[in-house]
Design a protein around this motif. Structure first.
Motif, PDB file in Angstrom:
ATOM      1  N   SER A  83      -1.318 -12.151 -13.202  1.00 36.40           N
ATOM      2  CA  SER A  83      -2.751 -12.466 -13.228  1.00 36.40           C
ATOM      3  C   SER A  83      -3.493 -11.254 -13.428  1.00 36.40           C
ATOM      4  O   SER A  83      -4.852 -11.550 -13.564  1.00 36.40           O
ATOM      5  CB  SER A  83      -3.086 -13.022 -11.570  1.00 36.40           C
ATOM      6  N   ASP A  84      -3.300  -9.923 -13.347  1.00 36.87           N
ATOM      7  CA  ASP A  84      -4.292  -8.768 -13.793  1.00 36.87           C
ATOM      8  C   ASP A  84      -3.154  -7.843 -14.143  1.00 36.87           C
ATOM      9  O   ASP A  84      -2.210  -7.031 -13.305  1.00 36.87           O
ATOM     10  CB  ASP A  84      -4.776  -8.364 -12.365  1.00 36.87           C
ATOM     11  N   VAL A  85      -3.256  -7.080 -15.202  1.00 38.36           N
ATOM     12  CA  VAL A  85      -2.467  -6.205 -15.749  1.00 38.36           C
ATOM     13  C   VAL A  85      -2.620  -4.752 -15.108  1.00 38.36           C
ATOM     14  O   VAL A  85      -2.128  -3.791 -15.200  1.00 38.36           O
ATOM     15  CB  VAL A  85      -2.652  -6.009 -17.216  1.00 38.36           C
ATOM     16  N   ASN A  86      -3.738  -4.565 -14.234  1.00 35.69           N
ATOM     17  CA  ASN A  86      -4.309  -3.280 -13.799  1.00 35.69           C
ATOM     18  C   ASN A  86      -4.153  -3.608 -12.127  1.00 35.69           C
ATOM     19  O   ASN A  86      -4.608  -2.659 -11.430  1.00 35.69           O
ATOM     20  CB  ASN A  86      -5.777  -3.002 -14.176  1.00 35.69           C
ATOM     21  N   TYR A  87      -3.385  -4.474 -11.723  1.00 33.06           N
ATOM     22  CA  TYR A  87      -3.153  -4.565 -10.270  1.00 33.06           C
ATOM     23  C   TYR A  87      -1.783  -4.013  -9.715  1.00 33.06           C
ATOM     24  O   TYR A  87      -0.824  -4.638 -10.072  1.00 33.06           O
ATOM     25  CB  TYR A  87      -3.206  -6.145  -9.936  1.00 33.06           C
ATOM     26  N   TRP A  88      -2.019  -2.773  -9.223  1.00 31.79           N
ATOM     27  CA  TRP A  88      -0.784  -2.174  -8.870  1.00 31.79           C
ATOM     28  C   TRP A  88      -0.204  -2.506  -7.433  1.00 31.79           C
ATOM     29  O   TRP A  88       1.191  -2.474  -7.233  1.00 31.79           O
ATOM     30  CB  TRP A  88      -0.860  -0.314  -8.873  1.00 31.79           C
ATOM     31  N   PRO A  89      -0.727  -2.917  -6.452  1.00 30.82           N
ATOM     32  CA  PRO A  89       0.000  -3.147  -5.099  1.00 30.82           C
ATOM     33  C   PRO A  89       1.277  -4.291  -5.271  1.00 30.82           C
ATOM     34  O   PRO A  89       2.000  -4.157  -4.797  1.00 30.82           O
ATOM     35  CB  PRO A  89      -1.417  -3.779  -4.320  1.00 30.82           C
ATOM     36  N   ALA A  90       0.635  -5.178  -6.034  1.00 30.99           N
ATOM     37  CA  ALA A  90       1.835  -6.326  -6.246  1.00 30.99           C
ATOM     38  C   ALA A  90       2.961  -5.759  -7.229  1.00 30.99           C
ATOM     39  O   ALA A  90       4.209  -6.247  -6.660  1.00 30.99           O
ATOM     40  CB  ALA A  90       1.079  -7.460  -7.172  1.00 30.99           C
ATOM     41  N   ARG A  91       2.550  -4.866  -7.889  1.00 33.57           N
ATOM     42  CA  ARG A  91       3.906  -4.316  -8.654  1.00 33.57           C
ATOM     43  C   ARG A  91       4.753  -3.455  -7.447  1.00 33.57           C
ATOM     44  O   ARG A  91       5.991  -3.521  -7.895  1.00 33.57           O
ATOM     45  CB  ARG A  91       3.448  -3.395  -9.891  1.00 33.57           C
ATOM     46  N   VAL A  92       4.349  -2.800  -6.897  1.00 36.22           N
ATOM     47  CA  VAL A  92       4.965  -1.883  -5.803  1.00 36.22           C
ATOM     48  C   VAL A  92       5.698  -2.731  -4.798  1.00 36.22           C
ATOM     49  O   VAL A  92       7.101  -2.706  -4.695  1.00 36.22           O
ATOM     50  CB  VAL A  92       3.962  -1.155  -4.882  1.00 36.22           C
ATOM     51  N   ASN A  93       4.925  -3.959  -4.507  1.00 39.60           N
ATOM     52  CA  ASN A  93       5.676  -4.862  -3.300  1.00 39.60           C
ATOM     53  C   ASN A  93       6.690  -5.631  -4.166  1.00 39.60           C
ATOM     54  O   ASN A  93       7.778  -5.935  -3.549  1.00 39.60           O
ATOM     55  CB  ASN A  93       4.840  -5.903  -2.767  1.00 39.60           C
ATOM     56  N   LEU A  94       6.535  -6.043  -5.278  1.00 38.13           N
ATOM     57  CA  LEU A  94       7.643  -6.601  -6.177  1.00 38.13           C
ATOM     58  C   LEU A  94       8.775  -5.807  -6.477  1.00 38.13           C
ATOM     59  O   LEU A  94      10.054  -6.131  -6.437  1.00 38.13           O
ATOM     60  CB  LEU A  94       7.113  -7.207  -7.612  1.00 38.13           C
TER      61      LEU A  94
END
Length: 597
Positions: free
Chosen positions: A340-351
């Motif tokens: 949903s957002d190419v600049n959203y880092w928190p979800a990338r860390v959790n994933l």
């Protein structure tokens, strides 16, 4: 709305009618391609010296990133050089916007708050048009031609239904992209000089009659009110997750997701499933490394069980069926948040953490690389990169030394990031290098009071010296702030004085399940500066909003406040309470009623 407890995207407002266009004199045919508008007016590209146009393209990029996960492909924005109000969605995933429309949207935007309001308006306009594109309807083209006397050359359409659908998509997209659309709301004095009314005054009266416009405005305001009343569900879902109560917190997040499927909601749902997966794991597996999730910096740690099979890598540890299900659910929500957002880092860390547990180390590192590109100064991300690097080791490829070197370098740069010391101790144990491992366990012993309770227990178990006990003092169980009601574990309905207070609050009822003990209410004052969570007739949590210095709370806890990782701001935690710091000031205080001491 406080942006730390509730992401900025949930601040909602009234959407505009972006298709009400002033009538040009040049139109002679149905224009369904951007090239026709460019031929008539010429286009303005970014980086041509117009800051408003440049910012418009940036807003468009943010809004299109959340538009139904870009299922229709890449959207294109074209800005044409005319003062007429042109905003139209075209076949081929094109949106055409005029310089005149941009000027109107940015009118009187000089102060920061005015610029924020202008960008919220712009996000609404663009979100509305993208709402048409993802539904494959091009009613704006038809309306545009009708306004200009060329309706016969375009096919008819049900404009009201399609416009209302695009309106809702528009404000959801703008909110998901993080714009403060509450700035578009009518003033509290009851006047009607809000942005929607202003924009309608610019419209051509040929298109919609007064009653039709009024009905559409009222319908949108009802939708807005419905969404606004649901916002406390997200707030308490996040707070319950922080206090390790995702069984209840997940319900609130899922309920809110039905109305507003935004990236933060998806991220926190993924966080909850990750938290539950850790609880289902063997304690050694859950805490093989200290891997902070982006809502709190705390793992479910206690002393490792000895005398069982030793695993040299996390990916080698088997997962139970229940754990796999929980991790799969976590990945499902987190992938949606990432998309949903190419600049959203928190979800990338959790994933990435979820993939490390699942043994998908290559995918984990890919998302950590993306997160690091977005937040290049975040030490926690760099430390997770080192852990993931080691997990990529194979029988013919030993990456242990490189991982240790990276962690040691980070430890020298950030001596107070204790998860780095913990992971270094773990890696030295795995080799094994007991002397080096003991160095880091002893180092953690020196900051024992600053560690989470479970990690404190583990560190004490690993040290060779006697583990010091923390001082016992008569600290209050909650900081002295104006709590709405007393923290008493007895049915609220039997406490007349408390009920007399809550009866003056707004009330949002919910049902976690069909059981009476799983029903409850969220009570809140209209500005939401006081909030109370009741489940099964018992007080569970209270929230007070205000403005305090952090040092007003540092002496309220028997040990130093623990800093926890969240998407924005800083969360400082004690046992039964936490404070939310934003911009150097505490903006919220949370208190939870726990039965344990």
């Amino acid at each position: 709305m406080n942006s730390t407890s509730i992401p900025r995207l949930f601040q909602l407002g009234i959407v505009l009618f972006s298709t009400l266009l002033n009538s040009p004199s040049w139109a002679t045919e149905c224009m369904t391609e951007a090239s026709a508008f460019i031929a008539a007016f010429n286009k303005i590209d970014p980086q041509q010296g117009d800051p408003e146009v440049d910012q418009t393209f940036k807003v468009f990029e943010r809004v299109q990133a959340v538009a139904d996960n870009n299922k229709k492909g890449i959207f294109t924005l074209t800005v044409v050089n005319t003062e007429q109000l042109i905003i139209v969605a075209l076949p081929g995933n094109n949106v055409v916007l005029s310089k005149g429309a941009i000027t109107k949207l940015y009118q009187a935007a000089h102060q920061p708050s005015e610029i924020e309001a202008s960008e919220a308006r712009l996000a609404f306009v663009l979100g509305h048009e993208l709402g048409h594109l993802v539904r494959d309807d091009f009613i704006d083209v038809q309306i545009y031609q009708i306004v200009n006397g060329n309706g016969d050359s375009c096919p008819p359409a049900d404009s009201e239904a399609q416009q209302l659908a695009a309106d809702k998509k528009g404000f959801v997209y703008a909110g998901m992209a993080g714009y403060q659309v509450d700035l578009l709301l009518p003033p509290e004095n009851g006047q009607t000089d809000d942005f929607l009314t202003y924009w309608v005054k610019q419209a051509t009266p040929k298109l919609l009659g007064t009653s039709e416009l009024s009905g559409r405005i009222n319908n949108l305001r009802k939708v807005l009110q419905t969404l606004q009343t649901q916002i406390p569900l997200f707030e308490f879902g996040m707070r319950l997750a922080h206090f390790e109560r995702c069984d209840d917190g997940k319900y609130f997040l899922e309920k809110f997701q039905q109305e507003f499927p935004a990236r933060e909601v998806l991220n926190n749902l993924g966080f909850c499933h990750l938290q539950q997966a850790r609880l289902l794991m063997d304690i050694r597996q859950a805490n093989f490394y200290w891997m902070p999730l982006v809502l709190e910096v705390e793992t479910q740690l206690s002393a490792l069980v000895r005398g069982t099979k030793a695993y040299k890598m996390l990916k080698l540890m088997p997962l139970s069926r229940e754990v796999k299900i929980a991790l799969t659910q976590a990945s499902y929500y987190l992938k949606q948040a990432v998309e949903s957002d190419v600049n959203y880092w928190p979800a990338r860390v959790n994933l990435a953490v979820a993939y490390l547990y699942l043994g998908k180390t290559n995918l984990a590192r890919n998302f950590l690389f993306e997160a690091e590109a977005i937040a290049p100064t975040n030490v926690e991300i760099k430390a997770l990169q080192a852990v993931a690097l080691y997990e990529q080791s194979e029988p013919t490829l030993d990456l242990w030394e490189k991982a240790v070197e990276k962690l040691k370098e980070l430890a020298s740069q950030s001596p107070t990031t204790f998860s780095i010391d913990y992971n270094l101790a773990r890696l030295y144990e795995l080799r094994p290098r007991p002397a080096e491992a003991q160095t880091y366990w002893d180092k953690l012993l020196l900051v024992l009071a600053q560690l989470p309770n479970q990690i404190r227990t583990l560190v004490c178990d690993k040290t060779t010296s006697t583990c010091p006990s923390l001082p016992i003092s008569n600290y209050p169980s909650k900081p002295m702030v104006p709590w709405p009601i007393e923290f008493v574990w007895q049915p609220l309905s039997t406490q007349e004085s408390i009920m007399s207070v809550l009866e003056t609050y707004e009330q949002l009822e919910f049902k976690l399940s069909r059981q009476a003990t799983s029903q409850g209410s969220i009570y809140y004052t209209p500005p939401r500066d006081r909030q109370v969570l009741e489940i099964g007739d018992y007080l569970n949590m209270q929230v007070v909003k205000g403005d305090w210095a952090l040092n007003e709370f540092t002496n309220e806890c028997r040990s130093p406040l623990r800093q926890r990782l969240i998407a924005s701001g800083t969360l400082w935690s004690c046992n039964k309470w936490a404070v939310l710091e934003k911009g150097g000031r505490v903006k919220e205080v949370w208190g939870v009623l726990k039965l344990d001491k």
